[in-house]
Design an enzyme around this catalytic site. Structure first.
Site, PDB file in Angstrom:
ATOM      1  N   ASP A   1      43.956  39.722  36.376  1.00  0.00           N
ATOM      2  CA  ASP A   1      42.559  40.144  36.802  1.00  0.00           C
ATOM      3  C   ASP A   1      42.953  39.524  38.311  1.00  0.00           C
ATOM      4  OD1 ASP A   1      39.888  40.847  38.014  1.00  0.00           O
ATOM      5  OD2 ASP A   1      38.716  38.935  36.916  1.00  0.00           O
TER       6      ASP A   1
ATOM      7  N   ASP B   1      38.896  37.740  31.703  1.00  0.00           N
ATOM      8  CA  ASP B   1      38.987  38.942  32.605  1.00  0.00           C
ATOM      9  C   ASP B   1      40.763  38.848  32.786  1.00  0.00           C
ATOM     10  OD1 ASP B   1      36.733  38.663  33.251  1.00  0.00           O
ATOM     11  OD2 ASP B   1      36.106  37.221  34.473  1.00  0.00           O
TER      12      ASP B   1
ATOM     13  N   ARG C   1      42.678  39.564  49.004  1.00  0.00           N
ATOM     14  CA  ARG C   1      42.425  38.386  49.262  1.00  0.00           C
ATOM     15  C   ARG C   1      43.720  37.341  48.973  1.00  0.00           C
ATOM     16  NH1 ARG C   1      38.597  40.064  43.382  1.00  0.00           N
ATOM     17  NH2 ARG C   1      37.422  41.358  44.034  1.00  0.00           N
TER      18      ARG C   1
ATOM     19  N   ASP D   1      41.411  32.124  40.466  1.00  0.00           N
ATOM     20  CA  ASP D   1      39.749  32.458  41.204  1.00  0.00           C
ATOM     21  C   ASP D   1      39.083  30.515  40.738  1.00  0.00           C
ATOM     22  OD1 ASP D   1      40.103  34.897  41.194  1.00  0.00           O
ATOM     23  OD2 ASP D   1      38.608  34.878  39.447  1.00  0.00           O
TER      24      ASP D   1
END
Ligand SMILES: *[C@@H]1O[C@H](CO)[C@@H](O)[C@H](O)[C@H]1NC(C)=O
Length: 378
Positions: free
Chosen positions: A201, A177, A257, A205
């Site tokens: 990306d 990603d 985010r 994460d």
């Protein structure tokens, strides 16, 4: 005659100043104070392992006599048969517990994602280490990992290819990603003092049942989607996810985010938010967030809502518990609270005192990879 309160003021002030000076002379945060400023930090690198706080707890398993020190001397990367001296050899292939340092400044372009083993510390202190222009770092079904002092930027999805995994098996991985650092079903992980920016990306994460993670002292800048906690709405294992996000600096030039959380619990404490475009803290599926002692500075009147609640079908979650304690808001920023207060319920290895939002600027001024020399204080 002056009112009594006024006469007492100088005394109170003196007391407060004195207290501040003795408790925290350099306005360092509780993690940095544990190891920085010691001239001999390079002689005892593993001390860092007991300086972590928050859900990762102390990283005691990463230190001690059974740990192999390993020095990266070669910035090249062979994803299938990594040579001794390369980062991949130390982080993926070398058996047992490993503490990795870097001989000199280097730029490493990873040809495929770097799969980090359990019980591994990657310690970039003392060198200027860039993981850039290639693949990112993956923690897949591992635990007890420290990532400290790296600059990760320009990570791009790589074509599918073969890569060695912990344990030595070579496997074909799909097109990635383009995440800087990705955790998959991993726990007890500490990500501290890294500088992350400009990746394809996400920058960080935390996914698929990962938990007990502390993200501290990092500088996230110039990026769209910064930090994802919980990969998709249907991932119910993320209900047990617990992440501490502390002493980080977000911005400038970040959109959203910081983090975005699904299910799970995030304690977001003493971070410096230097503007955002879409939102700072967002989520779906009824996660719980305790936002404490942060400094939120809105960039424009149009982007002043710190929070964003994402609709996600019927199951959007009725149990939203987001609260703000002692946060500071500038330039019109505001936090929309919902539900009730949920405490992190830290144990004694995880607990730490949150500082006042009024000192967040100084607590986060060295966020990101530090420039330290092995011969002096860091
Ligand atoms: C701010 O965001 C929250 C969460 O999405 C939302 O419920 C609230 O209405 C927003 N407030 C304003 C004034 O836009």
């Amino acid at each position: 005659m002056a009112p009594k309160g006024l006469r007492l003021l100088p005394l109170t002030l003196m007391f407060l100043l004195l207290q501040a000076a003795t408790a925290n002379p350099r306005h360092e945060n509780v993690i940095d104070r544990c190891w920085r400023g010691r001239g001999n930090w390079a002689a005892n690198r593993q001390r860092l392992a007991v300086c972590s706080v928050g859900f990762a707890g102390k990283m005691r398993q990463n230190r001690g006599a059974g740990v192999t020190p390993y020095t990266v001397t070669d910035p090249s990367d062979d994803p299938v048969r990594p040579r001794p001296g390369t980062l991949r050899y130390g982080a993926t292939v070398l058996p047992g517990k490993v503490w990795i340092t870097f001989q000199r400044d280097m730029h490493i372009r990873l040809a495929q994602p770097l799969f980090v083993k359990s019980f591994t510390a990657i310690d970039g202190r003392g060198a200027d280490v860039h993981i850039a222009g290639g693949a990112g770092i993956v923690l897949y079904e591992v635990n007890n990992v420290i990532i400290h002092g790296l600059q990760v930027h320009g990570v791009r999805a790589q074509p599918a290819g073969r890569v060695v995994r912990p344990g030595g098996a070579v496997q074909t991985v799909d097109v990635g990603d383009g995440d800087a650092i990705r955790l998959v079903t991993s726990s007890k992980v500490w990500i501290d003092h890294n500088t992350l920016s400009r990746c394809e990306d996400g920058l960080l994460d935390v996914t698929l049942g990962s938990t007990d993670v502390t993200v501290s002292n990092n500088w996230f800048h110039d990026h769209d989607k910064v930090m994802l906690l919980g990969h998709d709405d249907g991932q119910l294992t993320d209900r047990r996810m617990r992440v501490t996000v502390a002493f980080n600096r977000f911005g400038p030039n970040v959109n959203q985010r910081m983090p975005r959380i699904r299910h799970g619990y995030a304690h977001v404490v003493n971070n410096f938010y230097d503007g955002w475009r879409d939102y700072a803290i967002g989520g779906s599926m009824g996660p719980s967030v305790k936002s404490q002692g942060n400094l939120f500075i809105a960039s424009t009147p149009d982007s002043s809502n710190v929070t964003r609640r994402m609709p996600a079908g019927d199951a959007a979650g009725k149990e939203w518990h987001w609260h703000s304690v002692g946060d500071s808001f500038e330039n019109g920023a505001f936090f929309h609270q919902m539900g009730s207060r949920v405490r992190p319920n830290y144990n004694r290895h995880q607990a730490f005192p949150a500082a006042s939002s009024s000192v967040v600027r100084s607590l986060t001024k060295d966020a990101g990879a530090l420039r330290c020399s092995a011969r002096s204080a860091c």
